[in-house]
Design a protein around this motif. Structure first.
Motif, PDB file in Angstrom:
ATOM      1  N   PRO A 344       0.828  -1.216   0.000  1.00 37.34           N
ATOM      2  CA  PRO A 344       0.000   0.000   0.000  1.00 37.34           C
ATOM      3  C   PRO A 344       0.857   1.259   0.000  1.00 37.34           C
ATOM      4  O   PRO A 344       2.025   1.223   0.371  1.00 37.34           O
ATOM      5  N   GLN A 345       0.245   2.364  -0.389  1.00 39.84           N
ATOM      6  CA  GLN A 345       0.863   3.658  -0.139  1.00 39.84           C
ATOM      7  C   GLN A 345       0.729   3.941   1.353  1.00 39.84           C
ATOM      8  O   GLN A 345      -0.179   3.424   2.012  1.00 39.84           O
ATOM      9  N   VAL A 346       1.610   4.776   1.872  1.00 40.22           N
ATOM     10  CA  VAL A 346       1.575   5.039   3.316  1.00 40.22           C
ATOM     11  C   VAL A 346       1.408   6.535   3.580  1.00 40.22           C
ATOM     12  O   VAL A 346       2.126   7.357   3.007  1.00 40.22           O
ATOM     13  N   ALA A 347       0.421   6.846   4.427  1.00 38.30           N
ATOM     14  CA  ALA A 347       0.211   8.236   4.848  1.00 38.30           C
ATOM     15  C   ALA A 347       0.535   8.338   6.325  1.00 38.30           C
ATOM     16  O   ALA A 347      -0.066   7.646   7.152  1.00 38.30           O
ATOM     17  N   GLY A 348       1.512   9.168   6.683  1.00 41.06           N
ATOM     18  CA  GLY A 348       1.922   9.268   8.081  1.00 41.06           C
ATOM     19  C   GLY A 348       1.380  10.518   8.760  1.00 41.06           C
ATOM     20  O   GLY A 348       1.463  11.619   8.201  1.00 41.06           O
ATOM     21  N   PHE A 349       0.810  10.333   9.947  1.00 43.39           N
ATOM     22  CA  PHE A 349       0.323  11.461  10.744  1.00 43.39           C
ATOM     23  C   PHE A 349       0.903  11.375  12.154  1.00 43.39           C
ATOM     24  O   PHE A 349       1.137  10.284  12.672  1.00 43.39           O
ATOM     25  N   ILE A 350       1.106  12.540  12.737  1.00 41.36           N
ATOM     26  CA  ILE A 350       1.498  12.594  14.144  1.00 41.36           C
ATOM     27  C   ILE A 350       0.415  13.344  14.892  1.00 41.36           C
ATOM     28  O   ILE A 350      -0.020  14.418  14.447  1.00 41.36           O
ATOM     29  N   GLU A 361     -14.227  11.443  15.449  1.00 36.42           N
ATOM     30  CA  GLU A 361     -14.235  12.336  14.270  1.00 36.42           C
ATOM     31  C   GLU A 361     -12.800  12.606  13.810  1.00 36.42           C
ATOM     32  O   GLU A 361     -12.536  12.699  12.616  1.00 36.42           O
ATOM     33  N   GLY A 362     -11.930  12.721  14.777  1.00 39.23           N
ATOM     34  CA  GLY A 362     -10.523  12.972  14.452  1.00 39.23           C
ATOM     35  C   GLY A 362      -9.966  11.860  13.568  1.00 39.23           C
ATOM     36  O   GLY A 362      -9.273  12.122  12.589  1.00 39.23           O
ATOM     37  N   PHE A 363     -10.280  10.611  13.934  1.00 32.45           N
ATOM     38  CA  PHE A 363      -9.797   9.485  13.127  1.00 32.45           C
ATOM     39  C   PHE A 363     -10.464   9.454  11.750  1.00 32.45           C
ATOM     40  O   PHE A 363      -9.833   9.149  10.734  1.00 32.45           O
ATOM     41  N   GLU A 364     -11.755   9.794  11.731  1.00 32.14           N
ATOM     42  CA  GLU A 364     -12.446   9.828  10.431  1.00 32.14           C
ATOM     43  C   GLU A 364     -11.795  10.872   9.525  1.00 32.14           C
ATOM     44  O   GLU A 364     -11.518  10.607   8.349  1.00 32.14           O
ATOM     45  N   ASP A 365     -11.507  12.042  10.108  1.00 32.03           N
ATOM     46  CA  ASP A 365     -10.855  13.116   9.338  1.00 32.03           C
ATOM     47  C   ASP A 365      -9.497  12.657   8.820  1.00 32.03           C
ATOM     48  O   ASP A 365      -9.117  12.945   7.682  1.00 32.03           O
ATOM     49  N   MET A 366      -8.776  11.959   9.693  1.00 32.23           N
ATOM     50  CA  MET A 366      -7.430  11.509   9.337  1.00 32.23           C
ATOM     51  C   MET A 366      -7.484  10.613   8.102  1.00 32.23           C
ATOM     52  O   MET A 366      -6.686  10.748   7.167  1.00 32.23           O
ATOM     53  N   GLY A 377      -1.523  12.708  -4.886  1.00 34.47           N
ATOM     54  CA  GLY A 377      -0.098  12.342  -4.988  1.00 34.47           C
ATOM     55  C   GLY A 377       0.779  13.149  -4.057  1.00 34.47           C
ATOM     56  O   GLY A 377       1.902  13.498  -4.389  1.00 34.47           O
ATOM     57  N   ARG A 378       0.261  13.483  -2.843  1.00 29.04           N
ATOM     58  CA  ARG A 378       1.027  14.313  -1.904  1.00 29.04           C
ATOM     59  C   ARG A 378       1.317  13.559  -0.600  1.00 29.04           C
ATOM     60  O   ARG A 378       1.122  14.081   0.487  1.00 29.04           O
ATOM     61  N   LEU A 379       1.764  12.333  -0.698  1.00 30.19           N
ATOM     62  CA  LEU A 379       1.937  11.531   0.531  1.00 30.19           C
ATOM     63  C   LEU A 379       3.332  11.634   1.145  1.00 30.19           C
ATOM     64  O   LEU A 379       3.598  11.032   2.169  1.00 30.19           O
ATOM     65  N   GLY A 380       4.203  12.408   0.538  1.00 29.45           N
ATOM     66  CA  GLY A 380       5.610  12.429   0.944  1.00 29.45           C
ATOM     67  C   GLY A 380       5.884  12.664   2.411  1.00 29.45           C
ATOM     68  O   GLY A 380       6.488  11.831   3.096  1.00 29.45           O
ATOM     69  N   GLU A 381       5.444  13.791   2.937  1.00 36.24           N
ATOM     70  CA  GLU A 381       5.893  14.202   4.266  1.00 36.24           C
ATOM     71  C   GLU A 381       4.874  13.886   5.356  1.00 36.24           C
ATOM     72  O   GLU A 381       3.669  13.866   5.118  1.00 36.24           O
ATOM     73  N   VAL A 382       5.368  13.684   6.547  1.00 38.41           N
ATOM     74  CA  VAL A 382       4.509  13.438   7.697  1.00 38.41           C
ATOM     75  C   VAL A 382       3.793  14.736   8.075  1.00 38.41           C
ATOM     76  O   VAL A 382       4.329  15.828   7.883  1.00 38.41           O
ATOM     77  N   GLU A 383       2.574  14.608   8.600  1.00 40.06           N
ATOM     78  CA  GLU A 383       1.815  15.802   8.978  1.00 40.06           C
ATOM     79  C   GLU A 383       1.426  15.718  10.454  1.00 40.06           C
ATOM     80  O   GLU A 383       0.947  14.682  10.914  1.00 40.06           O
ATOM     81  N   ILE A 384       1.668  16.793  11.183  1.00 41.78           N
ATOM     82  CA  ILE A 384       1.213  16.843  12.578  1.00 41.78           C
ATOM     83  C   ILE A 384      -0.205  17.380  12.572  1.00 41.78           C
ATOM     84  O   ILE A 384      -0.460  18.479  12.058  1.00 41.78           O
ATOM     85  N   ILE A 385      -1.120  16.593  13.108  1.00 43.46           N
ATOM     86  CA  ILE A 385      -2.544  16.950  13.001  1.00 43.46           C
ATOM     87  C   ILE A 385      -3.083  17.499  14.317  1.00 43.46           C
ATOM     88  O   ILE A 385      -2.502  17.282  15.387  1.00 43.46           O
TER      89      ILE A 385
END
Lengths: 389, 310, 294
Positions: A344-350, A361-366, A377-385
């Motif tokens: 899979p592609q990987v989307a990282g969140f902190i 709701e937070g998880f749904e938004d994530m 196509g913007r999965l490169g960098e980790v995002e602090i949510i």
């Protein structure tokens, strides 16, 4: 077996009592204090026949455990956040010397600013210490995994220190219902195991020697193989646990993951909140599921790949920052997936740092956010949510 | 003055529990002290050792010089590990699996005791564990190459407090570790020197047989770090006592006894002049040291006399 | 590619082998060459055999950082090492071997001749005369410069001055004397030396290590020889010995033993030659004798 209302911290103390721990060496720190206060009371009341060492620091807490474990007795401590940091120097010594200490960590943020609340910064900084590391999601699991930790750590094939992670406050300070077994059932699951190498004047040996470059790397290889091989014993212990108590644990656990094109990955108590989010999204017809990483070390490569490789998108929540790098869990799962041809592609969140809540709701938004990023196509960098702008 | 019996061989325990083949420097006063300590302790002990010279020279894999169970983990936590070993022994004793007579003995250098390990030591002494702690004091971090510690004496040259154009070496007075141990109100504190072997071994036995924490502070001449010929280690240790620089005394439940009390102290210069680490000292500095030594010695004698009065 | 010269120094901890390598490296740099100087990064103590190394290149930064295993030049500071260490190990054909010894070149040749240039100098005698102490590192530098020409004699002056301060002049004098006195033999054909192995250690594999690296064979250090560190040995005069045992009492190795007649003797497998026994003997029954002459 009886069902009781118990704070998770006290459930762990109860597991320590039922395990008949011999030596507790501990130092108070929020949010872990309830565990050791309860154990101290048990010792004071004669309910637990243990030596309790009220040490003067966490460094000494772990050092005391090392000494006791080297004598071959059952040993426990608990800590959190800064306490784990102060212990840090001692942690890899425990694993390298193959001393089966069991520790509960009430995961807490690291200073500064000072925060007593939960996240995973403490354990992520101790990731490479050579300990068996597992995560609990609720009070029952905190109790169960503590019992299992003794069974695993002291197995002659393992002989490695083991940590049970429970989220500070979110889990440590929550009262919920927990099934507490009878002493006889625990004894059946947790017999006293033989310990081959201990400090005994009748059989003198030298522990913690000094190695030149000709031997150090051999020592490390042997240690790494021991930690990797511990998975066999962990699986066996969880199987035995199921046999006695009827509850089943696995290195990687899933929730509604069958046929999911999007998988969310979480660790610790937030996983149960995430399940709620998965339910809601499933109800609205979305093919989403959840991976809960129970075993963090040794990393369960096979089990994880088997589950994660089926999805198109893996959304990873880290509750710690590797400043200037990807989230620690995210980088780990990406590395595990990399050799696969279908992955899979990987989307990282902190998120959820320093006690900040993440709601359903937070998880749904994530998950929605991750989908959007993947589509663009913007999965490169980790995002602090969840950050106030 | 301790009288060396002519029949030393008859008195000395033959068994070497600290085996030869260790890699201490030629003429090491600390290895000599450890050897004597191990003779006195016998086999029913567990040794917990700090990082330092003695650890490095005695346990290089795959070899060990130790004939008794021995554990090393880190530099600063020796007393804490010993606390755990004592607790483990207690637990085993409760189950009838170990003897309560097995003594736990922690060993550490002056850096591991007076500097980085002082917190763990204070904690363990305060908690009252049944163990003996022995500081082998060679007055600097010798294992890493002669860096100053808080136990380095005034005026000594070290690599981190060197003699330079505007510096004369250590500018502080040696930390009084035995006094710190005494302040914990433990049953037994003593100083010793391998130059006085039977005094040393008697103190080790006393410490071993006392229930509760005991602290022994042993001056260990380091020919490498003190810049002295290797054959003078025992002589210099003797001079430390004869000049009053390192008096040999015991504090039993608060009561002070001076074990070696020369009728007249020799001049400290006799001690200092043999050592390269002091060779830069000016007559003024030597005078200052002389005065300090005499004052400290008088303080000690006063404590001894105070208790003699009872 | 520029020529790379690799040098191995054999000495004992505290004898100044590392200083030799430092001064050599700095002298080469002084001449505008590129050089490395480094010790064997071990915990060796005073008296134990140690190694130090140089790499010198005329014109290029040296990238090689691994151990020197095939030196062009070997310098032996302590004659006592000749019987316990294979000093010619890896020495290249056409290389140079320089030995500190009071023996004549002819005597040394019979044992150490080989496909290399052999040189001998009595650096200990020079050091005792000039410096009044048996520290031979500066004398050996002089000899080595004469034989190899790897740097010029003058280039040693500044690093020696830096290193030795007030004692520089004497050290430079020792260096010059050895430069003048070293005897050199032409390159031999093949090594006459019988194949010898010197205490090779067999290291365990990772599978053979016990969990946590514990050692269950208590006291097995007894098989480790520290007698090799000795440059002087104690000799007992039984006429003076009163069998008191003070020598046994004060031995840091615990290697003085009483024999059946009640006399004491050192176990030379361990004795490091510290001299405490001789110093403490009440009747001066023990004398320290130079190992090479014992």
């Amino acid at each position: 077996m009886k069902r009781v209302g118990l704070e998770s911290s006290l459930a762990i103390a109860e597991a320590v009592r039922l395990a008949g721990v011999d030596v507790v060496s501990a130092y108070p720190i929020t949010p872990q204090t309830h565990i050791i206060e309860r154990i101290a009371q048990m010792v004071a009341d004669g309910d637990l026949n243990a030596s309790y060492i009220p040490v003067e620091s966490e460094h000494s807490a772990m050092s005391g455990c090392l000494g006791a474990a080297a004598m071959g007795v059952r040993t426990f401590t608990a800590t959190a956040g800064q306490g784990l940091e102060l212990m840090h120097e001692v942690l890899p010594v425990a694993s390298a010397m193959r001393l089966p200490v069991v520790m509960a960590i009430c995961n807490r943020a690291l200073s500064s600013p000072l925060s007593i609340w939960g996240d995973h910064s403490d354990i992520m900084a101790a990731r490479d210490s050579g300990w068996v590391q597992m995560f609990a999601e609720n009070g029952q699991q905190a109790f169960d995994l503590t019992l299992c930790a003794f069974r695993i750590a002291e197995d002659v094939e393992v002989l490695l220190p083991t940590a049970i992670n429970i989220d500070g406050f979110h889990l440590s300070h929550v009262i919920e219902s927990v099934l507490i077994p009878e002493q006889g059932e625990v004894d059946k699951f947790l017999p006293e195991l033989p310990r081959p190498y201990v400090l005994d004047p009748r059989k003198p040996l030298t522990m913690g020697d000094f190695a030149t470059p000709e031997l150090y790397i051999e020592a490390k290889k042997s240690q790494d193989v021991a930690l990797r091989n511990s998975k066999k014993v962990i699986l066996q212990a969880w199987q035995e646990f199921e046999g006695v108590f009827g509850r089943r644990y696995s290195p990687v656990e899933t929730y509604r993951a069958d046929g999911a094109s999007v998988l969310l990955l979480t660790m610790g108590s937030f996983s149960e909140v995430a399940m709620e989010a998965i339910d809601r999204l499933r109800e609205s017809g979305e093919k989403v599921g959840l991976i809960r990483l129970r075993l963090w070390r040794p990393f369960p490569f096979e089990e994880f790949r088997q589950v994660a490789s089926q999805a198109d998108l893996l959304v990873v929540l880290d509750r710690a920052v590797s400043f200037g790098g990807p989230g620690p869990v995210c980088s780990e799962v990406q590395a595990a997936l990399y050799p696969l041809s279908k992955k899979p592609q990987v989307a990282g969140f902190i998120g959820g740092l320093g006690g900040r809540d993440i709601t359903t709701e937070g998880f749904e938004d994530m998950i929605r956010n991750a989908r959007k990023k993947a589509d663009a196509g913007r999965l490169g960098e980790v995002e602090i949510i969840g950050v106030r702008e | 003055m301790e009288t060396l019996a002519l029949y030393v061989p008859r008195l000395l325990e033959k068994k070497e529990n600290f085996a030869p083949g260790h890699r201490a420097c030629s003429g090491c006063g600390e290895a000599l002290a450890v050897r004597m300590v191990m003779k006195a302790l016998g086999k029913n002990v567990i040794v917990v050792m700090a990082t330092g010279c003695m650890e490095i020279i005695s346990t290089q894999l795959p070899y060990t010089s130790w004939e008794v169970p021995w554990i090393h983990t880190l530099f600063e936590n020796t007393a804490a590990v010993a606390s755990g070993v004592v607790a483990g022994r207690e637990a085993l004793t409760r189950k009838g699996k170990a003897s309560s007579r097995t003594k736990v003995v922690a060993m550490a250098g002056d850096g591991a005791t007076a500097d980085i390990g002082v917190q763990a030591l204070s904690g363990a002494l305060e908690r009252g564990h049944d163990f003996t702690y022995i500081c082998f004091d060679n007055e600097a971090y010798m294992n890493t190459g002669i860096q100053r510690s808080s136990a380095t004496p005034f005026g000594a040259a070290t690599t981190t407090q060197p003699v330079g154009k505007i510096s004369m070496g250590q500018n502080t007075w040696k930390k009084d570790m035995p006094a710190i141990a005494v302040a914990h109100n433990i049953p037994y504190v003593a100083t010793a020197s391998p130059s006085y072997p039977f005094d040393l071994m008697n103190k080790v036995k006393k410490a071993r047989d006392i229930e509760g924490p005991a602290y022994l502070h042993i001056l260990s001449v380091c020919p490498t770090g003190w810049r002295t010929p290797s054959d003078l280690s025992v002589r210099i240790g003797r001079l430390a006592v004869e000049t009053g620089v390192f008096p040999l005394y015991e504090v039993e439940n608060g009561k002070y006894t001076l074990n070696i009390d020369p009728p007249q102290l020799r001049s400290v210069e006799d001690y200092l002049k043999l050592q390269g680490r002091f060779k830069h000292l000016t007559p003024e500095m030597i005078k200052e040291i002389q005065e300090k030594v005499e004052a400290k010695y008088a303080e000690l004698v006063e404590k001894v006399l105070f208790y003699d009065g009872f | 590619m520029s020529k790379l010269t690799e040098i191995r120094w054999h000495g004992r901890g505290g004898q100044g082998a590392v200083t030799s390598a430092e001064v050599m490296g700095l002298s080469a740099i002084e001449e505008g060459k590129f050089a490395q100087a480094f010790p064997s990064f071990g915990p060796e103590r005073r008296g134990a055999p140690v190694l130090a190394f140089n790499r010198i290149s005329d014109s290029e930064h040296i990238r090689m950082r691994s151990a020197v295993t095939q030196p062009d030049i070997v310098v032996v500071l302590d004659p006592g090492l000749l019987g316990i260490i294979d000093v010619t190990r890896g020495l290249k054909e056409g290389g140079v071997l320089i030995i500190n010894s009071s023996k004549s070149l002819l005597d040394i040749k019979s044992e150490f001749e080989g496909p290399w240039t052999l040189a001998v100098v009595d650096a200990t005698a020079i050091a005792m005369e000039v410096l009044k102490i048996p520290i031979v590192n500066t004398a050996m530098l002089g000899a080595m410069v004469k034989v190899t020409g790897v740097v010029k004699l003058e280039s040693l002056a500044e690093p020696l001055g830096e290193r030795f301060g007030k004692l520089a002049e004497k050290n430079i004098a020792a260096c010059r004397r050895a430069y003048d006195e070293v005897s050199i033999a032409a390159q031999g054909a093949v090594s006459q030396r019988p194949e010898k192995t010197f205490g090779e250690v067999t290291w365990p594999s990772w599978q053979e290590l016990l969990p946590g690296g514990v050692v269950t064979d208590a006291g097995n250090a007894r098989s480790y020889r520290t007698g090799d560190w000795r440059s002087d040995r104690p000799i007992w005069d039984h006429d003076r010995c009163i069998k008191c045992g003070v020598c046994m009492l004060f031995c840091p190795e615990g290697c003085v033993e009483q024999n059946e007649q009640g006399y004491f003797e050192a176990n030379y497998y361990y004795c490091k030659g510290c001299g405490i026994c001789a110093r403490e003997c009440w009747t001066q029954a023990i004398t320290m004798v130079e190992e090479a002459k014992a």
